[in-house]
Design a protein around this motif. Sequence first.
Motif, PDB file in Angstrom:
ATOM      1  N   ARG A 152      54.397  -4.858  -8.000  1.00 36.04           N
ATOM      2  CA  ARG A 152      53.767  -4.599  -6.715  1.00 36.04           C
ATOM      3  C   ARG A 152      52.570  -3.671  -6.894  1.00 36.04           C
ATOM      4  NH1 ARG A 152      53.044  -7.049  -2.637  1.00 36.04           N
ATOM      5  NH2 ARG A 152      53.018  -5.244  -1.277  1.00 36.04           N
ATOM      6  N   THR A 154      56.120 -10.051  -4.550  1.00 40.14           N
ATOM      7  CA  THR A 154      57.443  -9.497  -4.818  1.00 40.14           C
ATOM      8  C   THR A 154      57.596  -9.352  -6.318  1.00 40.14           C
ATOM      9  OG1 THR A 154      59.819  -9.763  -4.429  1.00 40.14           O
ATOM     10  CG2 THR A 154      58.578 -11.756  -4.941  1.00 40.14           C
ATOM     11  N   GLN A 197      61.483  -4.837  -6.986  1.00 38.15           N
ATOM     12  CA  GLN A 197      61.760  -4.906  -5.549  1.00 38.15           C
ATOM     13  C   GLN A 197      63.136  -5.499  -5.262  1.00 38.15           C
ATOM     14  OE1 GLN A 197      58.568  -5.348  -6.851  1.00 38.15           O
ATOM     15  NE2 GLN A 197      58.294  -3.305  -6.008  1.00 38.15           N
ATOM     16  N   ARG A 223      61.772  -0.795  -3.749  1.00 39.34           N
ATOM     17  CA  ARG A 223      60.656  -1.236  -2.931  1.00 39.34           C
ATOM     18  C   ARG A 223      60.336  -0.127  -1.937  1.00 39.34           C
ATOM     19  NH1 ARG A 223      61.385  -5.474   1.733  1.00 39.34           N
ATOM     20  NH2 ARG A 223      59.636  -4.214   2.438  1.00 39.34           N
ATOM     21  N   ARG A 274      60.885   1.713 -11.266  1.00 38.44           N
ATOM     22  CA  ARG A 274      60.007   0.612 -10.876  1.00 38.44           C
ATOM     23  C   ARG A 274      59.161   0.171 -12.072  1.00 38.44           C
ATOM     24  NH1 ARG A 274      56.547   1.189  -5.417  1.00 38.44           N
ATOM     25  NH2 ARG A 274      58.690   1.326  -4.645  1.00 38.44           N
TER      26      ARG A 274
END
Length: 450
Positions: free
Chosen positions: A366, A394, A398, A403, A415
Amino acid sequence: MKRKTGRYSGYIRPIQILIDLIFLNLLVLICMRPAMSNFGYHTIISVFWLAISYYSGFYEVYRYTKETQILGKLIKQFFFISLVTFAYVGYKYKYVTTDEVWDYTFTCFAAVAFLKFSIFYLLRKYRLFYGGNLRNVVILGNGKSVEELAYFFNDNPDYGYNLMKIFDLKTNKKESLEEACIYVLDNKVDEIYGSLNSLSNSNVEDLINFADNNLKTIKLLPDNKNTLLRNLAVEYYGYIPIISLRIIPLEKEVNKRFKRIFDIVFSVLIIFFILSWLTPLLAILIKLDSKGPVFFKQRRNGLNYEEFICYKFRSMRLNPIADLEQVQKNDPRITRLGRFLRKSSIDELPQFFNVLLGDMSVVGPRPHMVSHTEMYAKSVDKFMVRHFIKPGITGLAQINGYRGEVETEKDIINRVRFDIFYLENWTILLDLKIIFKTVINAIKGEEKAY
């Protein structure tokens, strides 16, 4: 910060594939009987050509690839194509002679080989005489392997490697490495070659971190082939073994093109069947709910750290800090309609236009707003690695709960960890799995979707 390497145009391989397919299909008319030129055979030969070339790496030819390797790829490719042709002819056209099939196969082989070698040598001449398609490189270390690699770069300008400097690391290794890193950043160096004979484990780790955080490619030069580790890509420049520390499947042209075709088809379907009627409806509701435009536009960083405009349905009231502060739980800036749009992820749908334009992919890391990207690039280790591939609507992070708002340092670290795993282990099946789970999560609703 922008990263530009000396890779040749991304259009060359698709054009080569197209011309090869034209050769395969047109030469049927010249070498075979007219009855062979039918939709069935043209479809079968084209599909098998693409499938065989994908699994054999037929179009994976690089500047350091040897002519014998190219010839081997050609022989392997046409061995299977001849089997397909003989099988089809034997099944459907028993009156077609063996000589006709061999004439067709050898003529196609000659035509495709001529094209393949012509492109290979023309690129070499282009690098040699015009200085194009160059990659700036530095070497860290000393010893026989370093001398051999430096000689290879200098003695083979047609390979397109511009050796800018050698840091021998003989005196004050720490200061020399720091000097090398500054030099790499100041002189737009693309690739770093380090001799394992001159670097300690901590030096190697520091260099890997530096390369990852600054979007540079690092490769290691062993003095002994037997010291090579498992799961690392080994390439040969002449007879010199070179270790590539990170294998990114989407750097392969065939994977990149396949993913791009998937992105185009998927985004067109979403735009045509969903956004075509949903956008006018939401435009009315957004306008009735609060003042401001229908779409929210924000600068974000994408492939190679380049900025692009990311589109969303506006879910917040107009405010001066939209590009500076992430949305938080119970954020007063969010409109009544906006809460529903964000909870259902419908606000992200306009990003399929970004996918169609080529700024994003359906699946990928992302993208963050520019101000946050600059902050994380300085504080989060390996954060910049995410920019080796296109960002996505996406991603793997996520669907695993990371997210929305970054509440703690653990959120952004995990992440990045999932994003790096994705870029190193990409497959189309992984993309489909992520898309499926994203849809399920959107239907169920997610805790951090606010």
